[in-house]
Scaffold this active site. Sequence first.
Site, short mmCIF file in Angstrom:
data_model
loop_
_atom_site.label_atom_id
_atom_site.label_comp_id
_atom_site.label_asym_id
_atom_site.label_seq_id
_atom_site.Cartn_x
_atom_site.Cartn_y
_atom_site.Cartn_z
N LYS A 106 3.25 3.40 7.29
CA LYS A 106 4.15 2.30 6.92
C LYS A 106 5.27 2.84 6.01
O LYS A 106 6.42 2.43 6.12
CB LYS A 106 3.38 1.19 6.18
CG LYS A 106 2.38 0.44 7.03
CD LYS A 106 3.02 -0.41 8.14
CE LYS A 106 3.79 -1.58 7.63
NZ LYS A 106 4.29 -2.44 8.75
N GLU A 127 0.82 -1.22 0.00
CA GLU A 127 0.00 0.00 0.00
C GLU A 127 0.85 1.27 0.00
O GLU A 127 0.36 2.35 -0.30
CB GLU A 127 -0.98 -0.01 1.18
CG GLU A 127 -1.82 -1.27 1.16
CD GLU A 127 -3.06 -1.25 2.02
OE1 GLU A 127 -3.55 -0.16 2.36
OE2 GLU A 127 -3.55 -2.34 2.37
N LYS A 154 -11.06 -7.34 8.52
CA LYS A 154 -10.56 -7.34 7.14
C LYS A 154 -11.56 -8.10 6.26
O LYS A 154 -12.32 -8.96 6.75
CB LYS A 154 -9.19 -8.01 7.08
CG LYS A 154 -8.15 -7.39 8.02
CD LYS A 154 -7.50 -6.14 7.44
CE LYS A 154 -6.69 -5.37 8.47
NZ LYS A 154 -5.59 -6.10 9.08
P1 NAD Z 1 -2.61 -7.44 12.85
O1 NAD Z 1 -3.29 -6.14 13.08
O2 NAD Z 1 -3.41 -8.69 12.73
O3 NAD Z 1 -1.54 -7.71 14.01
C1 NAD Z 1 -0.70 -6.70 14.50
C2 NAD Z 1 -0.08 -7.21 15.80
O4 NAD Z 1 0.81 -6.18 16.29
C3 NAD Z 1 -1.08 -7.49 16.92
O5 NAD Z 1 -0.77 -8.71 17.55
C4 NAD Z 1 -0.89 -6.32 17.88
O6 NAD Z 1 -1.18 -6.65 19.23
C5 NAD Z 1 0.57 -5.99 17.68
N1 NAD Z 1 0.89 -4.59 18.01
C6 NAD Z 1 0.23 -3.47 17.62
N2 NAD Z 1 0.83 -2.38 18.14
C7 NAD Z 1 1.90 -2.82 18.86
C8 NAD Z 1 2.92 -2.18 19.61
N3 NAD Z 1 2.95 -0.84 19.74
N4 NAD Z 1 3.87 -2.93 20.21
C9 NAD Z 1 3.84 -4.30 20.10
N5 NAD Z 1 2.90 -4.96 19.41
C10 NAD Z 1 1.94 -4.23 18.79
O7 NAD Z 1 -1.71 -7.20 11.55
P2 NAD Z 1 -1.27 -8.22 10.40
O8 NAD Z 1 -2.31 -8.23 9.36
O9 NAD Z 1 -0.83 -9.45 11.04
O10 NAD Z 1 -0.02 -7.45 9.80
C11 NAD Z 1 1.29 -7.68 10.31
C12 NAD Z 1 2.28 -6.82 9.53
O11 NAD Z 1 2.21 -7.14 8.14
C13 NAD Z 1 1.98 -5.34 9.63
O12 NAD Z 1 3.21 -4.65 9.76
C14 NAD Z 1 1.29 -5.00 8.32
O13 NAD Z 1 1.55 -3.66 7.95
C15 NAD Z 1 1.98 -5.97 7.38
N6 NAD Z 1 1.19 -6.39 6.21
C16 NAD Z 1 -0.08 -6.87 6.36
C17 NAD Z 1 -0.80 -7.29 5.25
C18 NAD Z 1 -2.18 -7.88 5.37
O14 NAD Z 1 -2.83 -8.15 4.36
N7 NAD Z 1 -2.70 -8.10 6.57
C19 NAD Z 1 -0.21 -7.24 3.98
C20 NAD Z 1 1.10 -6.75 3.85
C21 NAD Z 1 1.79 -6.33 4.99
P1 TYD Z 2 -9.19 -4.76 3.68
O1 TYD Z 2 -9.35 -6.20 4.00
O2 TYD Z 2 -9.55 -3.73 4.70
O3 TYD Z 2 -7.68 -4.57 3.18
P2 TYD Z 2 -6.97 -3.27 2.47
O4 TYD Z 2 -7.83 -2.09 2.58
O5 TYD Z 2 -5.73 -3.14 3.29
O6 TYD Z 2 -6.71 -3.69 1.05
O7 TYD Z 2 -10.05 -4.45 2.38
C1 TYD Z 2 -9.84 -5.16 1.17
C2 TYD Z 2 -10.74 -4.56 0.12
O8 TYD Z 2 -12.10 -4.83 0.48
C3 TYD Z 2 -10.62 -3.04 0.03
O9 TYD Z 2 -10.75 -2.66 -1.33
C4 TYD Z 2 -11.81 -2.53 0.83
C5 TYD Z 2 -12.85 -3.62 0.63
N1 TYD Z 2 -13.80 -3.82 1.76
C6 TYD Z 2 -15.19 -3.87 1.50
O10 TYD Z 2 -15.63 -3.73 0.36
N2 TYD Z 2 -16.02 -4.08 2.56
C7 TYD Z 2 -15.58 -4.21 3.84
O11 TYD Z 2 -16.40 -4.36 4.78
C8 TYD Z 2 -14.15 -4.18 4.09
C9 TYD Z 2 -13.60 -4.35 5.48
C10 TYD Z 2 -13.31 -3.99 3.02
#
Ligand code: NAD
Ligand code: TYD
Length: 354
Positions: A162, A134, A197
């Site tokens: 980020k 992103e 999500k």
């Molecule tokens: P998540 O929100 O599920 O988990 C985040 C974790 O970080 C939680 O366990 C939370 O308790 C911990 N946390 C938050 N603030 C904290 C702090 N100040 N100190 C210590 N711990 C803290 O997130 P995720 O989806 O598992 O994402 C993990 C990483 O991957 C993030 O850095 C995110 O930017 C990156 N990422 C996520 C996605 C995705 O699709 N979810 C994609 C690409 C990159």
């Molecule tokens: P999300 O899972 O929040 O991931 P990101 O915004 O980091 O890509 O959302 C994925 C896509 O789905 C994004 O285009 C927003 C859309 N979305 C909906 O249409 N409805 C919802 O309730 C949510 C949470 C996301």
Amino acid sequence: MILVTGGAGFIGSNFVLQWLAAQDEPVVNLDKLTYAGNLRNLDQLRGDARHVFVRGDIDDAELVARLLREHQPRAVLNFAAESHVDRSILGPAEFVRTNIHGTFNLLQAARAHWSGLSDEAKRRFRFLQVSTDEVYGSLAAGDAPFRETTAYAPNSPYAASKAAADHMVRAYHHTYGLPTLTTNCSNNYGPFQFPEKLIPLVILNALAGKAIPVYGDGKNVRDWLHVDDHCGGVRKVLEAGRPGEVYNIGGSSEKNNLEVVQTLCAVLDELRPAAKPYASLITYVKDRPGHDRRYAIDASKMRRELGWQPAENFAGGLRRTVSWYLAHAEWALSVTSGEYQKWVSANYQERGAA
Ligand code: NAD
Ligand code: TYD
């Protein structure tokens, strides 16, 4: 041993489980346990001496310095973050604190620790920043996918926080020589994803017979990758990535949101048939402000330099994920009480869908 931050969240917990299934090198897991962190994700590791859990904040300088001193990890992997775009729109401050200042604090501590190591330990040490696609902003249909050289153009407070952190990581390599690695990954899905999500939200809303909210016209495109493949990619980068380099990780699996939602409904119709097709619950709601239209990752550097490629395709991974949520109803229940319900009202009421 390695120090993982955010290892009780979605990707971090999958990473810790995968790591310890593959090898015996211990993990110190530093997590603040925000609403998104859940120790139940790590239930399989109860009593396992290879996993040391520490509840704390990555922005706590004393705590991080102490953990580095006591455990002498050979690497720090920073998964901890505030990670949800919609939350960053309603409340950006925590994103600045954790994602920017927290990463800065980790970098400071890692640099101080690394400076005092022997030459050999210094050479081996790594700071790995887990980031997102992103940071590159939004693509139009037909634009080439994001490469590691694509200019940063973050659009949401989440993406901007980020991006800021990634820039600090880059600067610590260039200025101080800290051996950093950065991964920018596309949208993940799989077990233990918090149901704010899209994919887990759709599954749980459908099963509860609630509206399935689709933002805007449902045509926004994301490049989906199963979390196991992301974690495998991070391990490869840690093992063989070149210090100072950035690696884009993605599934080459672009889908628009409506396609994702309709596929989920079809899988649910098959695995848990209800009186009416689940797709009848699809409801278009007000769009996300500044909603990025399309993300897509060019993962050719990962393939070429590290021999990485995803093992799971989207259809198979999604089916496996739906089955996981069906088999773990009590996990979903435990994370969707209290605070979660407040979030649902805050995010969806104003969109006319709560
Ligand atoms: P998540 O929100 O599920 O988990 C985040 C974790 O970080 C939680 O366990 C939370 O308790 C911990 N946390 C938050 N603030 C904290 C702090 N100040 N100190 C210590 N711990 C803290 O997130 P995720 O989806 O598992 O994402 C993990 C990483 O991957 C993030 O850095 C995110 O930017 C990156 N990422 C996520 C996605 C995705 O699709 N979810 C994609 C690409 C990159
Ligand atoms: P999300 O899972 O929040 O991931 P990101 O915004 O980091 O890509 O959302 C994925 C896509 O789905 C994004 O285009 C927003 C859309 N979305 C909906 O249409 N409805 C919802 O309730 C949510 C949470 C996301």
